[in-house]
Write an enzyme that holds these catalytic residues in place. Structure first.
Site, short mmCIF file in Angstrom:
data_model
loop_
_atom_site.label_atom_id
_atom_site.label_comp_id
_atom_site.label_asym_id
_atom_site.label_seq_id
_atom_site.Cartn_x
_atom_site.Cartn_y
_atom_site.Cartn_z
N HIS A 232 -3.60 -9.13 3.43
CA HIS A 232 -4.77 -9.54 3.81
C HIS A 232 -4.91 -10.18 4.97
O HIS A 232 -4.63 -11.40 4.91
CB HIS A 232 -5.28 -9.94 2.40
CG HIS A 232 -5.51 -8.81 1.41
ND1 HIS A 232 -5.99 -9.27 0.20
CD2 HIS A 232 -5.62 -7.38 1.38
CE1 HIS A 232 -5.93 -8.10 -0.69
NE2 HIS A 232 -5.89 -6.94 0.17
N ARG B 292 0.85 -1.13 0.09
CA ARG B 292 -0.07 0.11 -0.06
C ARG B 292 1.02 1.19 -0.04
O ARG B 292 2.15 1.31 0.51
CB ARG B 292 -0.97 0.10 1.16
CG ARG B 292 -1.71 -1.27 1.35
CD ARG B 292 -2.45 -1.14 2.88
NE ARG B 292 -3.49 -2.34 2.70
CZ ARG B 292 -3.14 -3.54 3.60
NH1 ARG B 292 -1.87 -3.48 3.75
NH2 ARG B 292 -3.75 -4.48 3.81
#
Length: 303
Positions: free
Chosen positions: A272, A149
């Site tokens: 995740h 990210r």
């Protein structure tokens, strides 16, 4: 309103300290609570324990009347469900009026990704003799090589990169850490930038910093700075597609799956928590799956 404000502050403190929620997550929760409190004031409801299922249904109708998307409505209801769970836990209310409210699931948008031809253009436009150009190349290579990210890339420190084994330590959501490998192209661009361009940028700053990516004044690059960098690279590459930093994360995941990586590995690399978050990327690989099937299964075609 003071009653609501106090409870809101207690809740956001709980999110920060006990849930390790990011500033962005806390902001979204606060915005959702504010929307609910404004509604309650209009309905002359001065205590949260007075809220029942009928009032919740009226609130839901109000949200839909504002033409909000199903996704936005679902997020607000989820926020308030969590808020009331907190109030129950702390003895402020006896029940959760949002617990039985069901919402239609919003269709998950298929993530956009870049094809290799488009990626190659991004890699070819930076001036590698210039400190800023070296930095930009390192950013592009790192984002694509690791799928991190923007916030994770922004928080990268010099000591997080281990060139001897080609991995970097990433601090993700909820302060969870993971190690991600990176390949030769990312290594070359990072080595060039850290040993040359970064030193020149750092010399322009007034203070020392261990942040890997610096702006032209020698200070750590902000999230907004990352977006501006990417916009300039896209402009130079003359791409007609919209490219945002997260699209490189989508591209990383899609290309990994297309080349045979298993879902669990990609989940681990992306950081995740749930496999369902990773499964969205399988939608964009169906053509690849069909191609492999048609070429591999003995009775798939009459070849």
């Amino acid at each position: 309103m003071n009653h609501y404000k106090e409870l809101s502050e207690a809740f956001t403190e709980y999110l920060r300290l006990e849930k390790n929620a990011s500033p962005y997550t806390v902001k979204y929760y606060k915005d959702d609570l504010e929307t609910f409190f404004v509604f309650l004031n209009k309905e002359h409801i001065d205590r949260l324990e007075k809220v029942d299922f009928q009032i919740v249904r009226l609130f839901l109708t109000t949200l839909y009347n504002q033409k909000l998307s199903r996704r936005s409505v679902s997020r607000k209801i989820s926020s308030l469900r969590t808020f009331y769970r907190f109030l129950e836990r702390t003895g402020k209310v006896d029940g959760n009026p949002f617990i039985h409210l069901t919402l239609p699931k919003a269709a998950k948008p298929i993530p956009g990704f870049l094809y290799m031809e488009e990626l190659e253009k991004l890699f070819e436009v930076n001036d590698l003799s210039d400190p800023v150009g070296q930095r930009n190349q390192a950013i592009i290579e790192t984002l694509y090589a690791t799928g991190v990210r923007v916030s994770e890339c922004q928080g990268l420190l010099l000591e997080d990169i281990d060139f001897t084994i080609g991995t970097m330590l990433i601090r993700g959501k909820g302060r969870k850490e993971r190690y991600i490998p990176f390949g030769r192209f990312a290594e070359d661009s990072l080595q060039t930038y850290i040993n040359d361009g970064r030193e020149k940028l750092l010399a322009k700053g007034k203070t020392s910093t261990n942040s890997v990516f610096l702006n032209a004044r020698g200070n750590p690059l902000t999230a907004r700075g990352f977006r501006l960098v990417l916009n300039k690279i896209v402009e130079k590459a003359a791409l007609t597609v919209h490219v945002h930093p997260h699209k490189l994360r989508h591209t990383f995941a899609t290309h990994m799956l297309n080349e045979g990586a298993d879902l669990r590995t990609v989940q681990e690399l992306l950081g995740h928590e749930n496999l369902s978050s990773t499964q969205v990327y399988t939608h964009v690989t169906k053509d690849r799956l069909r191609s492999v099937y048609m070429n591999s299964h003995p009775r798939a075609s009459d070849k």
